[in-house]
Design an enzyme around this catalytic site. Structure first.
Site, PDB file in Angstrom:
ATOM      1  N   GLY A 126     -25.734  12.905  28.475  1.00  0.00           N
ATOM      2  CA  GLY A 126     -25.389  11.977  27.407  1.00  0.00           C
ATOM      3  C   GLY A 126     -24.273  12.519  26.524  1.00  0.00           C
ATOM      4  CB  SER A 127     -23.433  11.745  23.035  1.00  0.00           C
ATOM      5  OG  SER A 127     -23.320  10.357  23.251  1.00  0.00           O
TER       6      SER A 127
END
Length: 487
Positions: free
Chosen positions: A217-218
């Site tokens: 993810g981020s």
């Protein structure tokens, strides 16, 4: 001697020669194979005929050996806080030996060639033979903070000293207590069976910190930032980019990628893009750099190869991919996958001014008389980014904690850099996303700890809230535990 007698003598000579060849073949060529054969019961009996050496954390054993009433298997293994330490120790039982227990089995049993002198002295003095000890790099308070922080959640924590690569905490939940199946009883067998994946969907024996990969993810956006800086796409973290909101994925029929936090992402700097976790900026960077350069940067952080700590960690993946997939990989989705250890390594390299140290969890091996058999020396693994770019990224990650999505990681009087992450999970993101957080704490003597936390059963919230609300407090507790020991 008549002819028939000569034939008999020659034949008998050949039989003796064949017997000698066979004996020597078994003794010298097949010895190791026979000794390690799973069906060789004598090996198991000998392994548990003596107390094993111990695995040591901060001077205290977290393992032990107790005498039993079993005539064949005289001693069995015991564990202190077994569930908490299982991802480090593994287990030694009649079923198998794993992790540190398995890798250093010959040291712990005393069978290692380097312990020949100790075995000889024990034999001459009539002393019961004991094995050597494994001295780890683990920090008990950090391990406990991670274990208690995860609680009944499914996830993992990895913490590293960026300056040396020493692993300070390694936790995976749900876990198991190895003490429940180290004996030779029906109860031990039932406990072992109940823990197997086919009987337990939570798979408590899976080491999620080392052996499970997740879409990062981020949190991966800091790797994409490093790629932009190292390949000269951007001059610094405060240089404006040129990516629209929404960003149209390349080679698609106008498929838009948007941001969860709106308002500042249009043409944002890296600092603002990290603070607001702008998908459009990092997908744009990954697309503009291309798959080859993105893969090169990811691999410099340790992706695409196994890591040995000495326990094996599976390879995190940044694969060869097409343009739209590569753009999504730049925000930590698509085929991009990472272990918690790998993302702790990413945070550690940035915190250590661009120098990534080889992770390790064994400081040294000691003989029973405390003589050092083997000492681990810190070793540089790679240089993913220059000191200048690393310090620029530190500044941006510290802004994420001070002014962005990671405010739950703040520690009074300490510089903390971090990045939240929420990774899609399931087909069409139908399942609860994974909550991620990576961070480091900085002191006047460099960074003593970098942490990665992932929670599988996080929050229904698709924003960065999951990483900040659920994972960041755990990372904060781990960092505070390490910092407290520095004072």
């Amino acid at each position: 001697m008549n002819k028939p007698m000569r034939r008999v003598a020659v034949f008998c000579g050949l039989l003796i020669l064949a017997l000698l060849v066979r004996v020597n073949w078994v003794q010298f060529v097949q010895a190791d194979e026979l000794q390690t054969d799973a069906n060789n019961r004598r090996v198991l009996i000998e392994r548990y005929a003596h107390p094993r050496g111990d695995i040591i954390v901060e001077g205290q054993p977290i393992t032990g050996s107790v005498e039993t009433d079993d005539n064949d298997f005289r001693y069995k293994r015991t564990y202190t806080d077994g569930e908490m330490w299982a991802p480090v120790t593994g287990f030694a039982s009649l079923f198998n030996t794993t992790l540190l227990e398995g890798i250093y089995d010959s040291i712990l049993t005393g069978d290692d060639d380097r312990l020949f002198f100790n075995r000889t002295i024990d034999m001459l003095t009539g002393k019961d033979r004991t094995g050597g000890n494994i001295i780890t790099t683990l920090n008990e308070d950090a391990q406990r903070a991670a274990f208690e922080g995860l609680g009944d959640k499914k996830g993992a924590v990895a913490a590293i000293d960026p300056r040396t690569g020493a692993i300070l905490a390694l936790v995976s939940t749900p876990s198991y207590d190895p003490s429940t199946f180290t004996g030779n009883t029906v109860e031990d067998s039932e406990a072992w069976t109940a823990l197997q994946k086919e009987n337990n969907p939570d798979d408590p024996m899976l080491n999620r910190a080392l052996r499970e990969t997740y879409p990062p993810g981020s949190t991966f956006k800091v790797v994409t930032s490093a790629a932009a800086l190292e390949h000269g796409l951007l001059d610094g973290v405060d240089t404006k980019t040129d990516y629209p909101e929404p960003f149209i994925l390349p080679d698609t029929q106008d498929v838009p990628l948007d941001n969860l936090i709106k308002g500042r992402c249009q043409d944002a700097t890296l600092r603002v893009a990290l603070e607001d976790s702008c998908n459009t900026v990092f997908a744009g960077i990954s697309n503009e750099l291309g798959n080859e350069k993105m893969m090169e940067t990811a691999e410099s952080f340790g992706f695409n190869e196994e890591v040995f700590t000495p326990v094996r960690a599976v390879a995190s993946q940044y694969p060869e991919d097409n343009r739209p997939q590569n753009a999504m990989a730049g925000i930590g989705q698509a085929s991009n996958r990472a272990t918690p250890l790998q993302m702790a390594m990413v945070a550690a390299a940035i915190a250590n001014d661009g120098k990534l140290m080889q992770p390790y969890m064994v400081d040294r091996l000691d003989a029973p008389n405390a003589n050092v058999i083997e000492q681990t020396e810190p070793e540089e693994m790679s240089r993913p980014l220059s000191a200048e770019n690393a310090q620029a990224l530190q500044s941006a990650m510290e802004s994420v904690v001070e002014d962005g999505t990671a405010f739950n990681a703040k520690i009074d009087g300490v510089k903390v850099g971090g990045k939240t992450g929420t990774a899609q999970h399931g087909e069409n993101n139908a399942d609860i996303p994974y909550a991620w957080f990576i961070s480091y704490a900085m002191t006047d003597n460099g960074s003593p700890v970098a942490v990665a936390v992932v929670i599988e059963n996080g929050s229904d919230d698709r924003s960065e809230v999951g990483g900040n609300a659920l994972a960041a407090p755990i990372a904060k507790d781990v960092m505070e535990a390490v910092l407290a020991g520095q004072n």
